[in-house]
Scaffold this motif. Structure first.
Motif, PDB file in Angstrom:
ATOM      1  N   PRO A   7       0.816  -1.223   0.000  1.00 22.76           N
ATOM      2  CA  PRO A   7       0.000   0.000   0.000  1.00 22.76           C
ATOM      3  C   PRO A   7       0.849   1.272   0.000  1.00 22.76           C
ATOM      4  O   PRO A   7       2.040   1.255   0.335  1.00 22.76           O
ATOM      5  CB  PRO A   7      -0.776  -0.122   1.305  1.00 22.76           C
ATOM      6  CG  PRO A   7       0.158  -0.875   2.209  1.00 22.76           C
ATOM      7  CD  PRO A   7       0.846  -1.880   1.306  1.00 22.76           C
ATOM      8  N   ASP A   8       0.206   2.382  -0.374  1.00 24.71           N
ATOM      9  CA  ASP A   8       0.824   3.705  -0.254  1.00 24.71           C
ATOM     10  C   ASP A   8       0.698   4.229   1.173  1.00 24.71           C
ATOM     11  O   ASP A   8       1.511   5.035   1.623  1.00 24.71           O
ATOM     12  CB  ASP A   8       0.142   4.707  -1.199  1.00 24.71           C
ATOM     13  CG  ASP A   8       0.148   4.244  -2.641  1.00 24.71           C
ATOM     14  OD1 ASP A   8       1.221   3.833  -3.116  1.00 24.71           O
ATOM     15  OD2 ASP A   8      -0.922   4.295  -3.283  1.00 24.71           O
ATOM     16  N   LEU A   9      -0.360   3.775   1.862  1.00 18.94           N
ATOM     17  CA  LEU A   9      -0.655   4.234   3.222  1.00 18.94           C
ATOM     18  C   LEU A   9      -1.151   3.065   4.047  1.00 18.94           C
ATOM     19  O   LEU A   9      -1.966   2.263   3.571  1.00 18.94           O
ATOM     20  CB  LEU A   9      -1.737   5.328   3.176  1.00 18.94           C
ATOM     21  CG  LEU A   9      -2.338   5.769   4.521  1.00 18.94           C
ATOM     22  CD1 LEU A   9      -1.326   6.561   5.349  1.00 18.94           C
ATOM     23  CD2 LEU A   9      -3.603   6.606   4.294  1.00 18.94           C
ATOM     24  N   CYS A  10      -0.663   2.953   5.285  1.00 15.81           N
ATOM     25  CA  CYS A  10      -1.201   1.999   6.248  1.00 15.81           C
ATOM     26  C   CYS A  10      -1.945   2.773   7.324  1.00 15.81           C
ATOM     27  O   CYS A  10      -1.400   3.725   7.903  1.00 15.81           O
ATOM     28  CB  CYS A  10      -0.098   1.165   6.888  1.00 15.81           C
ATOM     29  SG  CYS A  10       0.452  -0.203   5.871  1.00 15.81           S
ATOM     30  N   SER A  11      -3.167   2.378   7.589  1.00 16.91           N
ATOM     31  CA  SER A  11      -3.965   2.968   8.667  1.00 16.91           C
ATOM     32  C   SER A  11      -3.984   1.973   9.812  1.00 16.91           C
ATOM     33  O   SER A  11      -4.597   0.908   9.725  1.00 16.91           O
ATOM     34  CB  SER A  11      -5.387   3.249   8.164  1.00 16.91           C
ATOM     35  OG  SER A  11      -6.187   3.827   9.173  1.00 16.91           O
ATOM     36  N   ILE A  12      -3.308   2.317  10.902  1.00 18.02           N
ATOM     37  CA  ILE A  12      -3.094   1.382  12.015  1.00 18.02           C
ATOM     38  C   ILE A  12      -4.010   1.770  13.168  1.00 18.02           C
ATOM     39  O   ILE A  12      -3.802   2.781  13.848  1.00 18.02           O
ATOM     40  CB  ILE A  12      -1.617   1.383  12.436  1.00 18.02           C
ATOM     41  CG1 ILE A  12      -0.746   0.940  11.245  1.00 18.02           C
ATOM     42  CG2 ILE A  12      -1.401   0.474  13.641  1.00 18.02           C
ATOM     43  CD1 ILE A  12       0.728   1.118  11.463  1.00 18.02           C
ATOM     44  N   ASN A  13      -5.038   0.957  13.385  1.00 13.47           N
ATOM     45  CA  ASN A  13      -6.057   1.235  14.402  1.00 13.47           C
ATOM     46  C   ASN A  13      -6.215   0.037  15.338  1.00 13.47           C
ATOM     47  O   ASN A  13      -7.298  -0.236  15.836  1.00 13.47           O
ATOM     48  CB  ASN A  13      -7.395   1.529  13.709  1.00 13.47           C
ATOM     49  CG  ASN A  13      -7.226   2.423  12.498  1.00 13.47           C
ATOM     50  OD1 ASN A  13      -6.934   3.597  12.626  1.00 13.47           O
ATOM     51  ND2 ASN A  13      -7.379   1.858  11.300  1.00 13.47           N
ATOM     52  N   THR A  14      -5.110  -0.657  15.561  1.00 14.26           N
ATOM     53  CA  THR A  14      -5.079  -1.858  16.387  1.00 14.26           C
ATOM     54  C   THR A  14      -4.839  -1.467  17.850  1.00 14.26           C
ATOM     55  O   THR A  14      -4.744  -0.280  18.189  1.00 14.26           O
ATOM     56  CB  THR A  14      -3.956  -2.774  15.890  1.00 14.26           C
ATOM     57  OG1 THR A  14      -2.744  -2.012  15.796  1.00 14.26           O
ATOM     58  CG2 THR A  14      -4.286  -3.331  14.513  1.00 14.26           C
ATOM     59  N   TYR A  15      -4.722  -2.481  18.718  1.00 18.03           N
ATOM     60  CA  TYR A  15      -4.405  -2.196  20.116  1.00 18.03           C
ATOM     61  C   TYR A  15      -3.001  -1.593  20.217  1.00 18.03           C
ATOM     62  O   TYR A  15      -2.117  -1.864  19.398  1.00 18.03           O
ATOM     63  CB  TYR A  15      -4.526  -3.460  20.967  1.00 18.03           C
ATOM     64  CG  TYR A  15      -5.974  -3.853  21.209  1.00 18.03           C
ATOM     65  CD1 TYR A  15      -6.819  -3.038  21.961  1.00 18.03           C
ATOM     66  CD2 TYR A  15      -6.501  -5.030  20.675  1.00 18.03           C
ATOM     67  CE1 TYR A  15      -8.143  -3.381  22.188  1.00 18.03           C
ATOM     68  CE2 TYR A  15      -7.829  -5.380  20.885  1.00 18.03           C
ATOM     69  CZ  TYR A  15      -8.649  -4.548  21.646  1.00 18.03           C
ATOM     70  OH  TYR A  15      -9.960  -4.886  21.853  1.00 18.03           O
ATOM     71  N   SER A  16      -2.816  -0.779  21.235  1.00 19.31           N
ATOM     72  CA  SER A  16      -1.641   0.097  21.333  1.00 19.31           C
ATOM     73  C   SER A  16      -0.310  -0.641  21.316  1.00 19.31           C
ATOM     74  O   SER A  16       0.691  -0.113  20.816  1.00 19.31           O
ATOM     75  CB  SER A  16      -1.734   0.946  22.609  1.00 19.31           C
ATOM     76  OG  SER A  16      -2.943   1.678  22.651  1.00 19.31           O
ATOM     77  N   ASP A  17      -0.275  -1.856  21.862  1.00 17.58           N
ATOM     78  CA  ASP A  17       1.011  -2.543  21.972  1.00 17.58           C
ATOM     79  C   ASP A  17       1.576  -2.974  20.617  1.00 17.58           C
ATOM     80  O   ASP A  17       2.755  -3.315  20.514  1.00 17.58           O
ATOM     81  CB  ASP A  17       0.911  -3.746  22.912  1.00 17.58           C
ATOM     82  CG  ASP A  17      -0.148  -4.752  22.484  1.00 17.58           C
ATOM     83  OD1 ASP A  17      -1.079  -4.365  21.750  1.00 17.58           O
ATOM     84  OD2 ASP A  17      -0.060  -5.922  22.901  1.00 17.58           O
ATOM     85  N   SER A  18       0.750  -2.936  19.560  1.00 13.51           N
ATOM     86  CA  SER A  18       1.241  -3.292  18.220  1.00 13.51           C
ATOM     87  C   SER A  18       1.582  -2.055  17.383  1.00 13.51           C
ATOM     88  O   SER A  18       2.126  -2.188  16.286  1.00 13.51           O
ATOM     89  CB  SER A  18       0.189  -4.127  17.483  1.00 13.51           C
ATOM     90  OG  SER A  18      -1.003  -3.381  17.284  1.00 13.51           O
ATOM     91  N   HIS A  19       1.273  -0.874  17.867  1.00  7.70           N
ATOM     92  CA  HIS A  19       1.405   0.340  17.064  1.00  7.70           C
ATOM     93  C   HIS A  19       2.814   0.551  16.512  1.00  7.70           C
ATOM     94  O   HIS A  19       3.007   0.755  15.309  1.00  7.70           O
ATOM     95  CB  HIS A  19       0.987   1.563  17.883  1.00  7.70           C
ATOM     96  CG  HIS A  19      -0.488   1.719  18.006  1.00  7.70           C
ATOM     97  ND1 HIS A  19      -1.085   2.827  18.573  1.00  7.70           N
ATOM     98  CD2 HIS A  19      -1.506   0.919  17.611  1.00  7.70           C
ATOM     99  CE1 HIS A  19      -2.391   2.697  18.542  1.00  7.70           C
ATOM    100  NE2 HIS A  19      -2.672   1.537  17.971  1.00  7.70           N
TER     101      HIS A  19
ATOM    102  N   GLU B 254       9.028   0.913   6.513  1.00  8.61           N
ATOM    103  CA  GLU B 254      10.138   0.193   5.895  1.00  8.61           C
ATOM    104  C   GLU B 254       9.709  -0.439   4.561  1.00  8.61           C
ATOM    105  O   GLU B 254      10.517  -0.614   3.649  1.00  8.61           O
ATOM    106  CB  GLU B 254      10.668  -0.894   6.840  1.00  8.61           C
ATOM    107  CG  GLU B 254      11.315  -0.366   8.117  1.00  8.61           C
ATOM    108  CD  GLU B 254      12.735   0.142   7.895  1.00  8.61           C
ATOM    109  OE1 GLU B 254      13.186   0.193   6.752  1.00  8.61           O
ATOM    110  OE2 GLU B 254      13.380   0.509   8.907  1.00  8.61           O
ATOM    111  N   ALA B 255       8.417  -0.745   4.448  1.00  8.29           N
ATOM    112  CA  ALA B 255       7.886  -1.329   3.217  1.00  8.29           C
ATOM    113  C   ALA B 255       7.507  -0.264   2.190  1.00  8.29           C
ATOM    114  O   ALA B 255       7.019  -0.602   1.110  1.00  8.29           O
ATOM    115  CB  ALA B 255       6.674  -2.197   3.537  1.00  8.29           C
ATOM    116  N   GLY B 256       7.700   1.013   2.537  1.00  8.54           N
ATOM    117  CA  GLY B 256       7.462   2.090   1.585  1.00  8.54           C
ATOM    118  C   GLY B 256       6.166   2.845   1.752  1.00  8.54           C
ATOM    119  O   GLY B 256       5.826   3.698   0.913  1.00  8.54           O
TER     120      GLY B 256
END
Length: 351
Positions: A64-76, A85-87
């Motif tokens: 993807p061009d953008l990752c939207s990270i809305n998971t639990y905080s410990d994975s942020h 790192e993947a671009g």
């Protein structure tokens, strides 16, 4: 951009769903995949998108061009760094991480790779809160900040809160928003933090607390307190206090009677802003009547998420400088983490 921004959405809880719908409805985005623990947890309206249960697998497959990270905080932190790192650019829900070291690592990665990193401080995109900050700054400091957001929760909301508290206390998870507001208004250096907390239930770990209270002192003489609590035992009385006092008066959010702490709309809704001016006349009485600013027509929760994701779009397409945004996110987290340390050690923390 001639082509839409291809976005991978990780986490579809309350905030993740709202962000995903913002991407779904925005002509500048194309959702290339969603990540949840199971396909059954994908909300209605998003089920036709490709689904993964493993974030890293989805990242490699969709590029993807953008990752939207809305998971639990410990994975942020780990997810954000892997995405960059993947671009990919990154939008990440608050808090940025569960430690200052991890938050700094994320920001350093964004800076090194030249990637946009937007942290989900939704109040920065709320016209009523922008107005509140402007009115408080117009009065001038030093400031006294009195703020809280307590949530009486049961059922699935209490289950969510208990899951959050496996890694993050309420004072950190919620506090970063309102400490950020304090820092925007005072625009001063925080110098000391004190905290206290209480474990009000046996349903959480012995070393966790579901009521927390912090005090922060700034180098301009401003002081502030914030409290946050989750659970079925939490009082609905004065659960939402947003009040700022200065030598020249005060600015406050006035909530409607009957508002419920479990309603996520109340977490951003302002209803009215009261402006009080301290000027006294020759007779010793107030010169000005309090001014009530109606916030009727302000955007709701999902509309605010749409505004936030439009800002992410512009940050990428217009190359907006996010240096201050990222450093502010670290500062508010540092204060809340210091409060957590103070609660656990019983000692104030100098910053």
């Amino acid at each position: 951009m001639s082509q839409p921004i291809r976005v991978l959405v990780a986490g579809l809880g309350n905030m993740g769903r709202a962000h995903a719908m913002a991407y779904h409805n925005h002509p500048g985005y194309e959702i290339v995949g969603v990540v949840t623990r199971s396909k059954d947890s994908v909300p209605e309206g998003l089920g036709h998108y490709p689904h993964w249960s493993d974030f890293h697998e989805a990242l490699g497959a969709t590029k993807p061009d953008l990752c939207s990270i809305n998971t639990y905080s410990d994975s942020h932190a780990d997810y954000a760094i892997a995405a960059m790192e993947a671009g990919a650019h990154v939008f990440i829900e608050k808090p940025l991480a569960t430690s200052v070291a991890d938050a700094t690592r994320v920001v350093e990665t964004a800076t090194r790779l030249g990637k946009k990193l937007v942290v989900g401080y939704i109040l920065r995109h709320h016209p009523s809160w922008v107005r509140l900050i402007a009115e408080a700054r117009a009065l001038g400091g030093p400031y006294v900040f009195r703020m809280n957001l307590n949530q009486q929760s049961a059922g699935r909301f209490w289950r969510t809160h208990k899951t959050l508290m496996e890694t993050t206390s309420p004072i950190v998870d919620c506090g970063v928003h309102y400490v950020d507001v304090m820092c925007q208004i005072a625009d001063a250096k925080p110098v000391q933090v004190r905290g206290m907390g209480v474990r009000l239930t046996d349903e959480i770990a012995p070393d966790m607390y579901n009521y927390g209270h912090l005090q922060v002192m700034f180098d301009d003489g401003s002081v502030g307190w914030y409290e946050a609590a989750w659970g079925p035992m939490i009082s609905e009385t004065a659960f939402f206090v947003k009040d700022i006092m200065t030598p020249k008066g005060s600015v406050s959010i006035v909530m409607d009677e009957g508002a419920k702490s479990s309603d996520h709309e109340t977490h951003t809704k302002t209803d009215r802003i009261r402006i009080h001016r301290a000027d006294l006349g020759g007779d010793g009485e107030f010169v000005h009547e309090d001014e009530m600013l109606s916030m009727e027509g302000e955007p709701g929760h999902d509309a605010l998420c749409a505004r936030e994701q439009d800002y992410v779009y512009r940050a990428i397409t217009e190359d907006i400088d996010l240096g201050r945004h990222m450093s502010d996110a670290i500062q508010s987290l540092r204060i809340c983490i210091a409060a957590d340390e103070s609660i656990r050690t019983g000692k104030p923390v100098d910053l």
